[in-house]
Design an enzyme around this catalytic site. Structure first.
Site, PDB file in Angstrom:
ATOM      1  N   ASP A 303     -79.462 -23.241 -87.137  1.00  9.82           N
ATOM      2  CA  ASP A 303     -80.108 -22.073 -86.558  1.00  9.82           C
ATOM      3  C   ASP A 303     -79.785 -20.877 -87.427  1.00  9.82           C
ATOM      4  OD1 ASP A 303     -81.440 -23.009 -84.354  1.00  9.82           O
ATOM      5  OD2 ASP A 303     -79.605 -23.114 -83.159  1.00  9.82           O
ATOM      6  N   ASP A 340     -74.874   4.848 -78.472  1.00 11.54           N
ATOM      7  CA  ASP A 340     -75.472   3.492 -78.512  1.00 11.54           C
ATOM      8  C   ASP A 340     -74.387   2.473 -78.876  1.00 11.54           C
ATOM      9  OD1 ASP A 340     -76.898   1.209 -78.905  1.00 11.54           O
ATOM     10  OD2 ASP A 340     -78.330   2.068 -80.343  1.00 11.54           O
ATOM     11  N   PHE A 372     -81.422   2.703 -73.480  1.00 14.78           N
ATOM     12  CA  PHE A 372     -82.612   1.948 -73.871  1.00 14.78           C
ATOM     13  C   PHE A 372     -83.263   1.352 -72.626  1.00 14.78           C
ATOM     14  CE2 PHE A 372     -84.684  -2.026 -74.912  1.00 14.78           C
ATOM     15  CZ  PHE A 372     -85.441  -1.681 -76.017  1.00 14.78           C
ATOM     16  N   ALA A 374     -86.647  -1.089 -71.255  1.00 14.21           N
ATOM     17  CA  ALA A 374     -87.678  -1.994 -71.733  1.00 14.21           C
ATOM     18  C   ALA A 374     -89.053  -1.305 -71.742  1.00 14.21           C
ATOM     19  CB  ALA A 374     -87.721  -3.250 -70.886  1.00 14.21           C
ATOM     20  N   THR A 376     -89.745   2.004 -72.185  1.00 20.85           N
ATOM     21  CA  THR A 376     -89.924   3.003 -73.244  1.00 20.85           C
ATOM     22  C   THR A 376     -89.634   2.429 -74.620  1.00 20.85           C
ATOM     23  OG1 THR A 376     -87.626   3.688 -73.058  1.00 20.85           O
ATOM     24  CG2 THR A 376     -89.234   4.850 -71.692  1.00 20.85           C
ATOM     25  N   MET A 378     -87.033   2.854 -76.300  1.00 19.56           N
ATOM     26  CA  MET A 378     -86.382   3.886 -77.112  1.00 19.56           C
ATOM     27  C   MET A 378     -85.022   4.174 -76.487  1.00 19.56           C
ATOM     28  SD  MET A 378     -89.304   6.735 -77.776  1.00 19.56           S
ATOM     29  CE  MET A 378     -89.475   7.121 -76.054  1.00 19.56           C
ATOM     30  N   SER A 379     -84.131   4.738 -77.319  1.00 16.79           N
ATOM     31  CA  SER A 379     -82.901   5.264 -76.751  1.00 16.79           C
ATOM     32  C   SER A 379     -82.576   6.522 -77.528  1.00 16.79           C
ATOM     33  CB  SER A 379     -81.769   4.236 -76.868  1.00 16.79           C
ATOM     34  OG  SER A 379     -81.453   4.050 -78.235  1.00 16.79           O
TER      35      SER A 379
END
Lengths: 676, 562
Positions: A303, A340, A372, A374, A376, A378-379
């Site tokens: 993987d 973040d 963050f 889902a 938008t 964005m953070s």
């Protein structure tokens, strides 16, 4: 924990091994090893001759008979010691594991309520509740709840891992500790069949089954033994016909020297030690066969995420767009990432530090974190002066800026495309209506992987990378990591298809996996390495489990498998090659009395016929303990082409096997000759 | 003198080297079962044979069926021949009125010829009628050689192919005779007749000598027997003196023709194998290993014969000719050494000089070649034995490159090793055990004419020759006794069929396996290194077994001959 496992010898272990080597003299146990059994029979015959002189023909030297008997006995003890030592190491590991298998009380769900029962009474399909601070009573699957679990007893990894119901992280192992929260677990094994139980019995070597290759090699050794039995038995009447008298003890010495005692004595130690080396890597192999199969692997399916790359995307470059400069972009990118905690966010700050760029940290800290979401995608940070700093997916930022009637820079499209083509992920950075640029997030290949793949190629192993990425990204990573092939947008079914395709072409395939949907592919592969963090079904389908859940260990396992086979081949060659020198020591000694001219064959110029026989016999005995380290450690293995590997090993163990005994026997004779 | 010797040996060997490729290719075409030109010439004749035999469905056989067919056909032939030999006095073509053969001798003789050994405990001119020479001896020379070819081809098909079927034994058997042995024998017979070898059904000629007495000169259909005797690596002579008899082998040229005849098919089979394996290098590796061993043994015979016998030198006899005792002047040391080396390598067993009179080391070379039984070897069997050592070598060295061993893309596992165990065990067993028994009983050593080390070699040689299905005699052994007839009879049977069954089993098992892919990590078996490994395996596992008896026999004789 791991250092403890690697400690090879302790005084107690050696002591126990010495005791065991006497216990193993029991002929009933001995007969499992035909080569050494013949040695034991020989020793008994010499003993008989010693106690009742003349029963097996004339014998002139009682002292010589005693010496032969003692050396034969020591030869057997040495071989037993090698096996006992290897087993002892396994036992030590088993003991260590047993400590983790403490008797605990489990809260079993009965009807509507809970009842406290000892863990040994739990059966398959029982439901138990485990809360903070309690030990999980047996292997099972979480059916309700989420908890962090300390698995250090099994993996040696001290950081707790999150386990939750459903998905790929629902399996728990008995003997591990719940550190927070509470979970409901369905037990999946009856007592004595749990993961730890199996592991204990495997490392102890109690249930060790001989692998197909061991059986084949054992057959060869047995047939060589029978051939030399014929040679020695027929020599007696033939010599009688020529009026050459051969003593029983001398004939038995010749027999023992010729049969492959070296490899015969070390064979089982090699096998046990091989399994042990796998366990030292914290990999649990379900059988020795699986380890051997690993040595034969032609194709390795890996993987991408977690094995070849770190899996998290790291900021690799800052690409300003429109009127923005790199310094401005750096400043805003860092501010947006201040709160973040994701690896991506951390990597932005790390990139700044690495490049020596600075940002207004005070300003950043004064703002409010915007997490963050889902929706938008964005953070960022809302600054006290009302400015809003955002980073996120390019199209999300673009929409956000457009909503504020901001200008979209002309080169944004081009920069974004460039990043995507290179296999990266672009993140746009904007402050209110102004887009400053793009952060180039790159999936980073683990250091050293390229070299590993290069080694694998030299060993003739093809690597195939599986990834869910789009073909472009996949191709870039594949090239960077140096794998031979890749499958982009790979679904679990694709893995099975690849495995079947490779197997149809006569290749042995190894793969790693952890999810339930990997299970069929793990079962299909010749060598399937499941991660301990994975699901129960994945672990059951695989024939090896990595307790540290490090998929790249597959490469080590292949090395160990190869080393195991090489050790067997090398010591067999050495053992057979030794016969030449032993013939040159014993044959002239046998015939010299009757045919004085035979002394020209005494090329080693050994002192006397009797000392020649004893020296050969002593060499034959001491070579076993001298080779125990090689048997336990395995012969040195460096990845290279088969041709070079063979030449090297033939030189060391073939030619070495011819030459070493000439020197060894001569040296021993210099000493032995002082007495006879 | 010795320049001519070298030239003679180089020319004879050179011709063989040139023949390997064309003959190997021809054998491949005969057995590849792909339509080719030889069908047009021989197809009709074969179809006629099958039609007469009523054999219509000629489907492929798995290894067991193939082996059973082979054993059954051999058994039937042996039974018929046993009856013919016992009743020859009442059968036609017996102008010299030779009586029926004694049962233990007939037992020995039919086994001897069916197993391609041709150990002769009888003397042809006094023991066999012309009918027996033709219907028993010559017929078996064809069929036993064809049997050997068939088994080698089936073995090759097994290890190079996939599936279950090895081909049809009866088809292969007929093809071997019709397309290879008969045409070749026809050519060689005509050549020999042209070179003055007799071919007649007249009784022995009565000649009035100058002294006035009458001498009977034995004659008969010699050339026809002589050709197949060598082409089929049979070796049983028309006359007791075999190829040293001037009617069997009159000149240096017939000597060379006989050497080529007995050597060419065995030498070409490795090339055929290479074609079947679709890897000619693989075939050359096998050939080279055989050839290197051959040159080593030839050198041993030649130089030790050239050096001669030190005891005779001390008598003041001119030593420049080398050891000429038991050799024909028309062949000299070179022609005799070459013949000895080839006849024991290819396990033909014909002799053009008396091996009993070879120097100890010269005799040792002949003995060891039969003990190894891999230096070219008899029809097909030598190739199979060499392949067995190749598989053993692969097994040990394959491990050393860290993979479970594989040969020609097939894994060598416990089942193959068990079968190979039988095959490597049987040879030392049937050489050493009977030798030891014979050394213990007067029935055995009573036949020895030269007691001591040489006597041991005589007995050892007899069994090595029987076990390897060579058939050459060390002579000097009075071996036409029920004891020796029966002992060597069983040794020949076991030596022929046990390893055949075991090795065909290996081929059948390998054929059924899924081939594994080859990579850079695979042990290569088609290069120089593997040639060395092969020779090493043969010497380490094959030769070491016999070292003690060799030390007690020829080596002791050599060391004490001073």
């Amino acid at each position: 924990m791991s250092t403890q496992r690697k400690s090879i010898l302790s005084g107690r272990m050696v002591q126990r091994a010495i005791l065991d080597s006497f216990r193993k003299l029991n002929p009933v146990m001995m007969i499992k090893n035909p080569v050494m059994f013949v040695v034991e029979l020989g020793a008994m015959l010499v003993l008989l001759q010693m106690l009742l002189p003349g029963i097996l023909g004339r014998s002139s030297h009682t002292g010589f008979n005693i010496a032969v008997f003692v050396i034969l006995l020591i030869t057997i003890l040495f071989a037993n010691f090698a096996e006992a030592l290897a087993e002892g190491r396994g036992k030590a590991q088993a003991d260590h594991l047993k400590k983790t298998k403490q008797q605990v009380m489990a809260n079993k769900r009965v009807g509507g309520g809970l009842r406290s029962v000892p863990s040994t009474e739990l059966r398959k399909e029982d439901i138990v509740v485990v809360s903070q601070g309690e030990m999980i009573p047996g292997d099972g699957e979480i059916i309700e709840g989420l908890a962090s679990v300390d698995e250090s007893a099994i993996t040696g990894e001290s950081a707790p891992v999150i386990k939750e119901a459903g998905g790929d992280f629902c399996s728990v192992t008995g003997g591990t500790l719940v550190v927070s929260d509470s979970i409901v677990v369905r037990i999946t094994n009856d007592p004595g069949e749990s993961f730890i139980d199996r592991m204990i019995s495997l490392v102890k070597g109690a249930k060790r089954q001989r692998t197909p290759n061991e059986i084949a090699l054992g057959t060869l050794l047995a047939v060589l033994t029978v051939i030399f039995l014929i040679v020695v038995f027929t020599l007696k009447p033939i010599a009688d016909y020529l009026n050459i008298e051969l003593e029983t003890a001398v004939l038995i010495s010749l027999l023992v020297c010729l049969i492959p005692t070296t490899i015969g004595g070390l064979l089982s130690a090699i096998g046990i030690a091989g399994m042990d080396r796998v366990t030292q890597y914290n990999v649990l192999a379900m059988s020795g066969k699986a380890v051997e199969a690993a040595g034969d692997v032609n194709t390795m399916i890996l993987d991408k995420t977690g094995t070849i790359t770190y899996g998290n995307r790291m900021a690799a470059e800052l690409l300003p767009v429109g009127a923005g400069t790199e310094a401005e972009l750096a400043n805003w990118a860092a501010i947006s990432s201040q709160f973040d905690e994701t690896p991506e966010g951390r990597s932005v700050l790390a990139l700044l530090r690495e490049r020596g760029l600075i940002y207004d940290e005070l300003l950043a800290r004064s703002g409010d974190s915007i997490e963050f979401k889902a929706e938008t995608r964005m953070s960022g940070v809302d600054l006290p002066d009302g400015r809003r700093v955002r980073k996120g997916a390019v199209d999300a930022i673009r929409r956000w800026v457009a909503e504020q009637s901001g200008q979209i820079p002309d080169d944004l499209e081009a920069v974004t495309h460039r990043v995507a083509v290179a296999g990266g992920t672009p993140l746009a950075v904007a402050v209110d209506a102004v887009i400053y640029g793009v952060i180039y997030l790159k999936d980073t290949v683990k250091p050293g992987m390229k070299e590993r793949f290069e080694q694998l190629r030299k060993m003739g192993i093809r690597t195939i990378m599986c990834t869910g990425d789009n073909p472009l990204t996949a191709a870039t990573i594949a090239q960077e990591a140096g794998v031979d092939d890749y499958i982009a947008e790979c679904k679990p079914e694709d893995k099975i298809d690849v495995i079947r395709r490779e197997q149809a072409a006569g290749k042995l395939v190894a793969m790693t996996g952890d999810g339930t949907n990997d299970a069929p592919a793990l079962a299909q592969a010749d060598v399937g390495l499941a991660m301990n963090s994975g699901t129960v079904s994945a672990k059951e389908a695989a024939n090896m489990v990595d307790l540290d859940s490090d998929p790249s260990k597959l490469i080590e396992v292949v090395g160990i498998g190869k080393q195991l086979l090489m050790t067997r081949g090398a010591l067999t060659t050495f053992s057979i090659a030794n016969d030449i020198a032993k013939y040159f020591a014993i044959l002239p000694a046998m015939f010299m009395l009757a045919i004085p001219q035979m002394s020209v064959l005494n090329v080693m110029k050994l002192g006397s016929p009797l000392s020649a026989v004893l020296s050969a016999l002593i060499f034959n005995a001491v070579i076993i303990p001298l080779l125990i380290p090689i048997a336990m450690r395995g012969v040195k293995y460096r990845p290279m082409s088969s041709q070079r590997l063979l030449s090297r090993n033939l030189l060391i163990y073939g030619l070495g096997g011819v030459v070493a005994p000439f020197i060894g026997i001569k040296l021993i004779d210099l000493f032995v000759h002082l007495w006879i | 003198m010795s320049y001519m010797d070298y030239l003679e040996m180089l020319v004879v060997i050179g011709v063989i080297l040139l023949l390997v490729k064309p003959v190997g290719t021809y054998i491949y075409h005969v057995f590849s079962n792909v339509p080719n030109r030889s069908d047009r010439i021989f197809g009709g004749m074969e179809n006629l044979i099958f039609k007469l035999a009523g054999y219509r469905q000629r489907e492929g056989m798995d290894w067991k069926k193939y082996m059973v067919s082979l054993l059954a056909s051999n058994t039937v032939l042996m039974t018929i021949c046993f009856i013919l030999l016992s009743l020859q006095q009442w059968l036609p073509w017996n102008p010299d009125r030779i009586g029926g053969m004694e049962p233990s001798l007939a037992f020995n003789t039919v086994i001897s010829f069916m197993t391609n050994t041709n150990l002769q405990h009888y003397s042809g001119e006094t023991g066999l009628s012309y009918l027996s020479q033709m219907m028993v001896i010559t017929m078996m020379m064809f069929t036993s050689a064809a049997t050997g070819l068939c088994i080698a081809i089936a073995f090759i098909r097994g290890i190079t192919g996939t599936g279950k079927l090895l081909g049809n034994f009866f088809v292969d058997f007929v093809k071997a005779i019709v397309r290879i042995l008969l045409p070749a024998a026809l050519i060689v017979t005509l050549l020999l007749v042209a070179l003055q070898v007799p071919q007649t059904l007249e009784p022995a000629a009565a000649i009035h000598t100058l002294e006035g007495s009458v001498q009977r000169i034995a004659l008969g259909p010699v050339a026809s027997l002589e050709s197949i005797k060598h082409l089929g690596t049979n070796g049983g002579g028309f006359f007791g003196a075999n190829s040293s008899h001037p009617f069997e082998n009159p000149s240096g040229l017939t000597n060379a023709i006989e050497i080529w005849s007995m050597w060419v098919i065995s030498a070409s089979l490795p090339y055929t194998f290479g074609l079947f394996a679709r890897n000619k290098k693989q075939g050359w590796v096998i050939f080279t290993a055989m050839f290197i061993l051959f040159v080593a043994f030839l050198s041993l015979v030649y130089f030790s014969e050239q050096a001669g016998n030190p005891l005779i030198h001390t008598l003041g006899v001119d030593a420049s000719q080398g050891n000429m005792e038991g050799k024909e002047v028309r062949f000299g040391v070179a022609g005799s050494a070459l013949f000895t080396a080839v006849t024991t390598a290819a396990t033909t067993g014909s002799v053009n000089n008396m091996h009993d009179t070879l120097t100890p080391l010269g005799g040792l070379a002949a003995l060891v070649q039969m003990m190894l039984n891999v230096v070219f070897g008899g029809k097909g069997v030598g190739l199979m034995n060499m392949m067995m050592y190749a598989i053993l070598g692969v097994f040990i060295c394959g491990l050393m490159v860290g993979r479970t061993p594989e040969f020609l893309g097939k894994k060598i596992e416990a089942k193959e090793m068990k079968l190979i165990a039988i095959a490597i065990l049987i040879h030392p067993f049937i050489v050493l055990v009977p030798t030891a028994i014979s050394a213990m009983t007067g029935l055995g050593y009573g036949a020895v004419t030269n007691p001591g080390y040489h006597g041991l070699t005589q007995m050892l040689y007899e069994y090595a020759s029987s076990a390897a299905n060579n058939g050459s005699g060390f002579e000097g052994l009075a071996d036409n006794t029920p004891y020796w007839n029966i002992m060597t009879g069983f040794v020949m049977l076991l030596g022929r069929y046990v390893s055949m069954i075991a090795l065909l089993g290996v081929a059948g098992s390998l054929m059924g396996k899924e081939p594994v892919a080859e990579s850079i990590g695979t042990l290569r078996t088609d290069n120089k290194l593997f040639t060395g490994i092969l020779i090493g395996t043969v010497l380490l596992i094959g030769a070491l077994t016999f070292l003690p008896v060799i030390a007690a026999g020829p080596v002791a004789e050599f060391l004490t001959l001073k």
